[in-house]
Design an enzyme around this catalytic site. Structure first.
Site, PDB file in Angstrom:
ATOM      1  N   CYS B 139       0.840  -1.193   0.000  1.00  0.00           N
ATOM      2  CA  CYS B 139       0.000   0.000   0.000  1.00  0.00           C
ATOM      3  C   CYS B 139       0.874   1.241   0.000  1.00  0.00           C
ATOM      4  O   CYS B 139       1.284   1.721   1.052  1.00  0.00           O
ATOM      5  CB  CYS B 139      -0.912  -0.001   1.234  1.00  0.00           C
ATOM      6  SG  CYS B 139      -1.894   1.490   1.375  1.00  0.00           S
ATOM      7  N   CYS B 142      -0.400   4.232   1.884  1.00  0.00           N
ATOM      8  CA  CYS B 142      -0.227   4.212   3.342  1.00  0.00           C
ATOM      9  C   CYS B 142       1.195   4.591   3.726  1.00  0.00           C
ATOM     10  O   CYS B 142       1.412   5.257   4.730  1.00  0.00           O
ATOM     11  CB  CYS B 142      -0.437   2.824   3.942  1.00  0.00           C
ATOM     12  SG  CYS B 142      -1.845   1.936   3.354  1.00  0.00           S
ATOM     13  N   ASP B 143       2.155   4.121   2.992  1.00  0.00           N
ATOM     14  CA  ASP B 143       3.524   4.078   3.514  1.00  0.00           C
ATOM     15  C   ASP B 143       4.546   4.925   2.771  1.00  0.00           C
ATOM     16  O   ASP B 143       5.633   5.166   3.294  1.00  0.00           O
ATOM     17  CB  ASP B 143       4.008   2.625   3.529  1.00  0.00           C
ATOM     18  CG  ASP B 143       3.124   1.752   4.404  1.00  0.00           C
ATOM     19  OD1 ASP B 143       2.436   2.311   5.274  1.00  0.00           O
ATOM     20  OD2 ASP B 143       3.102   0.534   4.211  1.00  0.00           O
TER      21      ASP B 143
END
Lengths: 108, 316
Positions: B139, B142-143
């Site tokens: 993801c 997200c990161d």
């Protein structure tokens, strides 16, 4: 659903390290969509464990020291503390029953 | 709310992505007691999608998370119940109803709509599991922000890989998109954008063989499949989008699955088992788009309602 209270770099010591209850900290950031998807699950657990486990959220955009100290490189991350020690780290999505298991372990 | 109570419902929806949540909206609006079981988080693949640009009606695109949260609110507004429980088995009962067994309990349902979608595949190379959460990620939205001004590798050749590679350029000093083939499955528009982006390097015909580092990821070790030559890309983060496998293990033995594990359905999302419907990425020949998954969910719920009414269950 009750909104989780915020914990910051400044209040971490008092709210988490010195908390007499086990504590779960939800590391999130406003730009992190998946973090918002985890929020309702953590909030449900917060209600379920009310009075037994402390629940907080920490905004990693506004707090750098604690996320760095615990090597947060991926969010959502849920960290469980007990007696001032890190007891568990949960990165990403996990089933609610797994989260409950991790909380129960910390309660023993 | 603690261990969920055992119960009965008209429609059990297994999977809370676009297909499942839309099915729940339609089921609840038909005044059927509808429960959605979601194993992880709602939204499925959309939960980790930044901007959805191809959903009709949103000319500027719509944030994936906002879209999912709105779907959940809409389903709950009409009375659908959302339970964060993992369905472990779906069983047909002698009387024709179904038994959905979860990690928290058992629910009896007159109809089941399976919308469990698909899960992102793993590379299965050394370092992948060890470094998950410390540089290996599925993801980027997200990161990627944790690797500001660092080099990133994105693996894959479809829409997800291109989307996420483009997202990574907001933070990365350089993004290398690695694909094992010469050609890409991603939509032409996404390919154009990536090729035109000076921060994205494209490496075709290459496979990742190992992800290595110390505390966190430091490099990806690759091999050129044309020349056989090994090479290394420095990377603080490796994002993996190499395809997906349908979550059809719950349907094994109940309905016919194709080689890829997708369920055979007719145009009304009916399987050969009366009362069991399949919608979204879990079904055969799915277009694998949010809009078609939602459309499938609506179709399945209407079919379920028709089936319940014909079977004389409830008032409808």
């Amino acid at each position: 659903m009750a909104d989780l209270p915020d914990v910051t770099d400044a209040t971490f010591e008092a709210d988490v390290m010195n908390n007499e209850l086990p504590v779960l900290v939800d590391f999130w950031a406003p730009w992190c969509g998946p973090c918002r998807m985890v929020t309702p699950i953590v909030e449900e657990l917060g209600e379920e464990y009310a009075g037994r486990v402390g629940f907080y959220k920490m905004n990693t955009d506004e707090n750098a020291a604690i996320p760095t100290q615990y090597g947060i490189r991926s969010i959502p991350s849920l960290l469980i503390f007990k007696g001032g020690e890190l007891k568990g780290t949960i990165v990403g999505f996990r089933p609610k029953s797994d989260l409950r298991k991790r909380l129960d372990e910390a309660l023993v | 709310m603690g261990a969920a109570a055992d119960g009965v419902c008209d429609i059990a929806v297994v999977g809370g992505g676009g297909a499942g949540l839309t099915a729940a909206i339609y089921g609840a609006r038909a005044r059927r007691r509808t429960i959605v079981f979601e194993r992880l988080v709602t939204g499925g693949q959309i939960a980790t999608t930044g901007l959805v640009e191809n959903y009709p009606g949103f000319p500027e695109g719509v944030n994936g998370t906002d879209f999912v949260i709105a779907l959940v609110r809409q389903a709950e507004r009409f009375g659908a119940e959302l339970r964060y429980e993992e369905a472990r088995a779906i069983r047909r009962l002698p009387d024709g109803a179904f038994r959905v067994e979860t990690d928290e309990g058992v629910v009896r349902a007159h109809a089941v709509i399976a919308t469990a979608g698909a899960a992102y595949d793993k590379l299965g190379v050394p370092g992948e599991a060890e470094f998950t959460g410390r540089g290996v990620s599925y993801c980027a939205t997200c990161d990627a922000a944790f690797f500001r001004d660092e080099e990133m590798v994105v693996v894959g050749g479809g829409d997800a890989a291109f989307d996420e590679a483009l997202f990574c350029t907001r933070y990365a000093s350089r993004v290398t998109l690695v694909h094992r083939r010469e050609t890409f499955r991603a939509s032409a528009l996404l390919q154009e954008r990536a090729f035109a982006n000076p921060r994205i390097a494209i490496r075709r015909n290459a496979v990742v063989e190992r992800i290595a580092g110390g505390e966190t990821v430091e490099r990806a070790e690759l091999r050129d499949t044309a020349t056989g030559e090994a090479f290394t890309l420095p990377a603080a983060a490796v994002f993996i989008f190499i395809g997906q496998t349908p979550n059809s293990h719950l349907l094994k033995g109940l309905v016919e699955l194709d080689e890829g594990g997708h369920a055979r359905v007719d145009l009304r999302m009916r399987t050969e088992m009366p009362g069991l419907f399949v919608a979204g990425d879990l079904r055969m020949d799915a277009a694998r788009q949010l809009v078609s998954a939602c459309g499938d969910g609506a179709t399945a719920a209407l079919s379920a309602e028709a089936w319940l009414a014909a079977a004389g269950i409830g008032e409808g």
